[in-house]
Motif scaffolding. Sequence first.
Motif, PDB file in Angstrom:
ATOM      1  N   THR A   1     -10.799 -26.306 -19.784  1.00  0.00           N
ATOM      2  CA  THR A   1      -9.690 -27.259 -19.640  1.00  0.00           C
ATOM      3  C   THR A   1      -8.884 -26.966 -18.386  1.00  0.00           C
ATOM      4  OG1 THR A   1      -8.103 -25.938 -20.888  1.00  0.00           O
ATOM      5  CG2 THR A   1      -9.464 -27.484 -22.152  1.00  0.00           C
ATOM      6  N   TYR A   2      -8.212 -27.995 -17.920  1.00  0.00           N
ATOM      7  CA  TYR A   2      -7.341 -27.852 -16.752  1.00  0.00           C
ATOM      8  C   TYR A   2      -6.159 -26.947 -17.071  1.00  0.00           C
ATOM      9  CZ  TYR A   2     -10.076 -31.789 -15.129  1.00  0.00           C
ATOM     10  OH  TYR A   2     -11.109 -32.595 -14.756  1.00  0.00           O
ATOM     11  N   LYS A   3      -5.729 -26.983 -18.320  1.00  0.00           N
ATOM     12  CA  LYS A   3      -4.600 -26.145 -18.731  1.00  0.00           C
ATOM     13  C   LYS A   3      -4.917 -24.670 -18.487  1.00  0.00           C
ATOM     14  CE  LYS A   3      -1.893 -27.305 -22.108  1.00  0.00           C
ATOM     15  NZ  LYS A   3      -1.432 -27.706 -23.433  1.00  0.00           N
ATOM     16  N   GLU A   4      -6.146 -24.293 -18.760  1.00  0.00           N
ATOM     17  CA  GLU A   4      -6.584 -22.911 -18.538  1.00  0.00           C
ATOM     18  C   GLU A   4      -6.513 -22.555 -17.054  1.00  0.00           C
ATOM     19  OE1 GLU A   4     -10.432 -20.034 -19.414  1.00  0.00           O
ATOM     20  OE2 GLU A   4     -10.376 -22.037 -20.280  1.00  0.00           O
ATOM     21  N   LEU A   5      -6.921 -23.487 -16.197  1.00  0.00           N
ATOM     22  CA  LEU A   5      -6.873 -23.235 -14.755  1.00  0.00           C
ATOM     23  C   LEU A   5      -5.436 -23.130 -14.258  1.00  0.00           C
ATOM     24  CD1 LEU A   5      -9.726 -25.540 -13.430  1.00  0.00           C
ATOM     25  CD2 LEU A   5      -9.752 -23.063 -13.714  1.00  0.00           C
ATOM     26  N   VAL A   6      -4.568 -24.006 -14.738  1.00  0.00           N
ATOM     27  CA  VAL A   6      -3.155 -23.949 -14.341  1.00  0.00           C
ATOM     28  C   VAL A   6      -2.562 -22.608 -14.765  1.00  0.00           C
ATOM     29  CG1 VAL A   6      -0.868 -24.932 -14.763  1.00  0.00           C
ATOM     30  CG2 VAL A   6      -2.807 -26.444 -14.331  1.00  0.00           C
ATOM     31  N   ALA A   7      -2.849 -22.185 -15.990  1.00  0.00           N
ATOM     32  CA  ALA A   7      -2.332 -20.900 -16.482  1.00  0.00           C
ATOM     33  C   ALA A   7      -2.866 -19.739 -15.644  1.00  0.00           C
ATOM     34  CB  ALA A   7      -2.705 -20.713 -17.953  1.00  0.00           C
ATOM     35  N   LEU A   8      -4.128 -19.808 -15.260  1.00  0.00           N
ATOM     36  CA  LEU A   8      -4.733 -18.761 -14.433  1.00  0.00           C
ATOM     37  C   LEU A   8      -4.032 -18.670 -13.081  1.00  0.00           C
ATOM     38  CD1 LEU A   8      -7.019 -16.726 -13.626  1.00  0.00           C
ATOM     39  CD2 LEU A   8      -8.267 -18.720 -12.827  1.00  0.00           C
ATOM     40  N   PHE A   9      -3.866 -19.803 -12.415  1.00  0.00           N
ATOM     41  CA  PHE A   9      -3.209 -19.794 -11.103  1.00  0.00           C
ATOM     42  C   PHE A   9      -1.760 -19.328 -11.220  1.00  0.00           C
ATOM     43  CE2 PHE A   9      -6.595 -22.967  -9.874  1.00  0.00           C
ATOM     44  CZ  PHE A   9      -7.229 -22.112  -8.986  1.00  0.00           C
ATOM     45  N   GLN A  10      -1.082 -19.698 -12.287  1.00  0.00           N
ATOM     46  CA  GLN A  10       0.293 -19.236 -12.481  1.00  0.00           C
ATOM     47  C   GLN A  10       0.326 -17.729 -12.709  1.00  0.00           C
ATOM     48  OE1 GLN A  10       1.489 -21.882 -15.655  1.00  0.00           O
ATOM     49  NE2 GLN A  10       2.508 -23.265 -14.222  1.00  0.00           N
ATOM     50  N   ALA A  34      -0.719 -28.082  -7.622  1.00  0.00           N
ATOM     51  CA  ALA A  34      -1.714 -29.003  -7.063  1.00  0.00           C
ATOM     52  C   ALA A  34      -2.728 -29.426  -8.121  1.00  0.00           C
ATOM     53  CB  ALA A  34      -2.422 -28.357  -5.875  1.00  0.00           C
ATOM     54  N   VAL A  35      -3.160 -28.485  -8.958  1.00  0.00           N
ATOM     55  CA  VAL A  35      -4.102 -28.810 -10.041  1.00  0.00           C
ATOM     56  C   VAL A  35      -3.441 -29.788 -11.006  1.00  0.00           C
ATOM     57  CG1 VAL A  35      -5.367 -27.901 -12.034  1.00  0.00           C
ATOM     58  CG2 VAL A  35      -5.372 -26.638  -9.876  1.00  0.00           C
ATOM     59  N   ARG A  36      -2.217 -29.465 -11.395  1.00  0.00           N
ATOM     60  CA  ARG A  36      -1.478 -30.329 -12.332  1.00  0.00           C
ATOM     61  C   ARG A  36      -1.335 -31.745 -11.751  1.00  0.00           C
ATOM     62  NH1 ARG A  36       1.663 -29.170 -16.598  1.00  0.00           N
ATOM     63  NH2 ARG A  36       1.659 -26.956 -16.148  1.00  0.00           N
ATOM     64  N   MET A  37      -0.967 -31.835 -10.485  1.00  0.00           N
ATOM     65  CA  MET A  37      -0.778 -33.145  -9.857  1.00  0.00           C
ATOM     66  C   MET A  37      -2.103 -33.907  -9.759  1.00  0.00           C
ATOM     67  SD  MET A  37       2.073 -32.436  -6.911  1.00  0.00           S
ATOM     68  CE  MET A  37       1.703 -33.984  -6.127  1.00  0.00           C
ATOM     69  N   LEU A  38      -3.159 -33.220  -9.390  1.00  0.00           N
ATOM     70  CA  LEU A  38      -4.471 -33.857  -9.273  1.00  0.00           C
ATOM     71  C   LEU A  38      -4.886 -34.482 -10.600  1.00  0.00           C
ATOM     72  CD1 LEU A  38      -7.246 -34.236  -7.726  1.00  0.00           C
ATOM     73  CD2 LEU A  38      -7.895 -32.069  -8.777  1.00  0.00           C
ATOM     74  N   VAL A  39      -4.740 -33.717 -11.659  1.00  0.00           N
ATOM     75  CA  VAL A  39      -5.194 -34.173 -12.974  1.00  0.00           C
ATOM     76  C   VAL A  39      -4.292 -35.273 -13.521  1.00  0.00           C
ATOM     77  CG1 VAL A  39      -5.624 -33.450 -15.345  1.00  0.00           C
ATOM     78  CG2 VAL A  39      -6.285 -31.970 -13.452  1.00  0.00           C
ATOM     79  N   THR A  40      -2.981 -35.085 -13.441  1.00  0.00           N
ATOM     80  CA  THR A  40      -2.074 -36.079 -14.006  1.00  0.00           C
ATOM     81  C   THR A  40      -2.085 -37.374 -13.204  1.00  0.00           C
ATOM     82  OG1 THR A  40      -0.198 -35.033 -12.882  1.00  0.00           O
ATOM     83  CG2 THR A  40      -0.556 -34.454 -15.194  1.00  0.00           C
ATOM     84  N   SER A  41      -2.226 -37.284 -11.894  1.00  0.00           N
ATOM     85  CA  SER A  41      -2.264 -38.519 -11.097  1.00  0.00           C
ATOM     86  C   SER A  41      -3.535 -39.301 -11.395  1.00  0.00           C
ATOM     87  CB  SER A  41      -2.149 -38.213  -9.606  1.00  0.00           C
ATOM     88  OG  SER A  41      -3.285 -37.541  -9.139  1.00  0.00           O
ATOM     89  N   ASN A  42      -4.644 -38.619 -11.612  1.00  0.00           N
ATOM     90  CA  ASN A  42      -5.898 -39.307 -11.961  1.00  0.00           C
ATOM     91  C   ASN A  42      -5.814 -39.903 -13.352  1.00  0.00           C
ATOM     92  OD1 ASN A  42      -7.061 -38.832  -9.519  1.00  0.00           O
ATOM     93  ND2 ASN A  42      -8.612 -37.429 -10.280  1.00  0.00           N
ATOM     94  N   ALA A  43      -5.147 -39.202 -14.295  1.00  0.00           N
ATOM     95  CA  ALA A  43      -5.006 -39.721 -15.655  1.00  0.00           C
ATOM     96  C   ALA A  43      -4.152 -40.981 -15.647  1.00  0.00           C
ATOM     97  CB  ALA A  43      -4.382 -38.661 -16.566  1.00  0.00           C
TER      98      ALA A  43
END
Length: 136
Positions: free
Chosen positions: A102-111, A121-130
């Motif tokens: 999941t993207y949530k896992e990637l966001v948590a990893l980068f944080q 950037a990950v959060r924005m990429l995913v939410t803007s596409n959604a």
Amino acid sequence: MRFSAVAVSSTWITKRLLLLSGDVEMNPGPLGQHVEDPLDCQCSLEHIYKIASLDYNLKAVAKRLIGPQQALSIIDQEELSEQDKRDEVFEMWLKVKGSNATYKELVALFQALKCTETAKAVRMLVTSNAQSDDSH
């Protein structure tokens, strides 16, 4: 006949007691459309390639995503470009995680790695596409 009257009376009393307790609604109605957090969605390969090209410490991210030995086996390949190494790390992570990636896992990893700009950037990429998917 007396038994069935007792059963009906008992059912009626039970329903009334439940309604009086306040825990039960007679007709709760439709639950509405469940809005899923886009970060909880399964990662797509298209997004993964975009995320792989962001700015972060590849060695630190790779070690956390796929483990130290696998990470070094990819990073130490001199014939691969930096971007190819990044892509390969994320492809391997997707293979291992499968539908649990999941993207949530990637966001948590980068944080966790203090890569806050990359996490944003990950959060924005995913939410803007959604949001753009919802508008179609």
